[in-house]
Motif scaffolding. Structure first.
Motif, PDB file in Angstrom:
ATOM      1  N   LYS A  75       4.243  18.587  20.250  1.00  8.59           N
ATOM      2  CA  LYS A  75       3.916  19.772  19.463  1.00  8.59           C
ATOM      3  C   LYS A  75       4.916  19.901  18.326  1.00  8.59           C
ATOM      4  O   LYS A  75       6.065  19.482  18.424  1.00  8.59           O
ATOM      5  CB  LYS A  75       3.965  21.011  20.348  1.00  8.59           C
ATOM      6  N   CYS A  76       4.474  20.503  17.246  1.00 10.86           N
ATOM      7  CA  CYS A  76       5.298  20.641  16.046  1.00 10.86           C
ATOM      8  C   CYS A  76       6.573  21.431  16.287  1.00 10.86           C
ATOM      9  O   CYS A  76       7.562  21.227  15.601  1.00 10.86           O
ATOM     10  CB  CYS A  76       4.488  21.321  14.945  1.00 10.86           C
ATOM     11  N   ASN A  77       6.568  22.333  17.266  1.00  8.89           N
ATOM     12  CA  ASN A  77       7.741  23.178  17.490  1.00  8.89           C
ATOM     13  C   ASN A  77       8.631  22.683  18.632  1.00  8.89           C
ATOM     14  O   ASN A  77       9.560  23.383  19.026  1.00  8.89           O
ATOM     15  CB  ASN A  77       7.323  24.629  17.711  1.00  8.89           C
ATOM     16  N   GLY A 117      11.759  15.186  12.617  1.00  4.42           N
ATOM     17  CA  GLY A 117      11.174  15.572  11.333  1.00  4.42           C
ATOM     18  C   GLY A 117      12.229  15.748  10.260  1.00  4.42           C
ATOM     19  O   GLY A 117      12.048  15.325   9.112  1.00  4.42           O
ATOM     20  N   TYR A 151       7.316  26.565  12.568  1.00  3.25           N
ATOM     21  CA  TYR A 151       6.852  25.183  12.749  1.00  3.25           C
ATOM     22  C   TYR A 151       5.429  25.236  13.267  1.00  3.25           C
ATOM     23  O   TYR A 151       5.159  25.831  14.307  1.00  3.25           O
ATOM     24  CB  TYR A 151       7.753  24.457  13.755  1.00  3.25           C
ATOM     25  N   ARG A 152       4.516  24.624  12.526  1.00  5.65           N
ATOM     26  CA  ARG A 152       3.098  24.722  12.925  1.00  5.65           C
ATOM     27  C   ARG A 152       2.332  23.467  12.516  1.00  5.65           C
ATOM     28  O   ARG A 152       2.780  22.705  11.658  1.00  5.65           O
ATOM     29  CB  ARG A 152       2.471  25.969  12.325  1.00  5.65           C
ATOM     30  N   PRO A 153       1.164  23.293  13.122  1.00  3.64           N
ATOM     31  CA  PRO A 153       0.332  22.121  12.775  1.00  3.64           C
ATOM     32  C   PRO A 153      -0.167  22.188  11.338  1.00  3.64           C
ATOM     33  O   PRO A 153      -0.325  23.261  10.761  1.00  3.64           O
ATOM     34  CB  PRO A 153      -0.840  22.215  13.758  1.00  3.64           C
ATOM     35  N   CYS A 189       2.574  18.243  10.809  1.00  2.00           N
ATOM     36  CA  CYS A 189       3.368  19.449  11.033  1.00  2.00           C
ATOM     37  C   CYS A 189       3.980  19.921   9.721  1.00  2.00           C
ATOM     38  O   CYS A 189       4.198  19.134   8.804  1.00  2.00           O
ATOM     39  CB  CYS A 189       4.502  19.161  12.016  1.00  2.00           C
ATOM     40  N   THR A 190       4.275  21.207   9.678  1.00  2.80           N
ATOM     41  CA  THR A 190       4.944  21.791   8.527  1.00  2.80           C
ATOM     42  C   THR A 190       5.944  22.833   9.014  1.00  2.80           C
ATOM     43  O   THR A 190       5.787  23.400  10.088  1.00  2.80           O
ATOM     44  CB  THR A 190       3.938  22.409   7.540  1.00  2.80           C
TER      45      THR A 190
END
Length: 127
Positions: free
Chosen positions: A25-27, A35, A57-59, A78-79
């Motif tokens: 997961k992104c977080n 990242g 942090y999210r998709p 992710c961003t």
């Protein structure tokens, strides 16, 4: 007999890879750190400082995932946003042969480019 043994060994190795498989997961902290390593700070800000500045942090949706040779589970965009308004993008790629996860600053165009990025140290392994 040899074919059966080889088939059994291949099956067991695939089961081992899938048993170790994890949903990234992104977080996840290890994903975020990878990242940041994939997107180094231009002014040399340490990762510990960047962890204090970035949040949310999210998709991030990536187009044409299947055409790139990946699936939605093996390529995850992710961003993250900073408190100052900066945004970084990082992409989780799962190696279909080994099950290992890597992060790049952008989505790979195809499997060959992804394998080359691992070979040349461009991809950051998630540990």
């Amino acid at each position: 007999m040899k074919k059966m043994i080889l088939t059994t060994l291949a099956t067991l190795s695939l089961l081992a890879i899938s048993a170790d498989a994890r949903e990234y997961k992104c977080n996840d902290k290890d994903v975020i750190i990878a990242g940041f390593k994939a997107n180094p700070s231009s002014d040399g800000t340490p990762i510990a400082e960047r962890l204090k500045v970035y949040h949310s942090y999210r998709p991030w949706q990536i187009n044409n995932i299947e055409e790139r040779g990946f699936t939605k589970k093996t390529m995850i965009g992710c961003t993250a946003n900073s408190k100052g308004g900066d945004v970084i993008f990082y992409v989780i790629h799962i190696d279909k042969d080994t099950g290992k996860a890597y992060v790049n600053s952008s989505p790979m165009r195809n499997q060959k480019m992804f394998k080359n990025s691992i070979k040349h140290g461009v991809s950051v392994e998630i540990k």
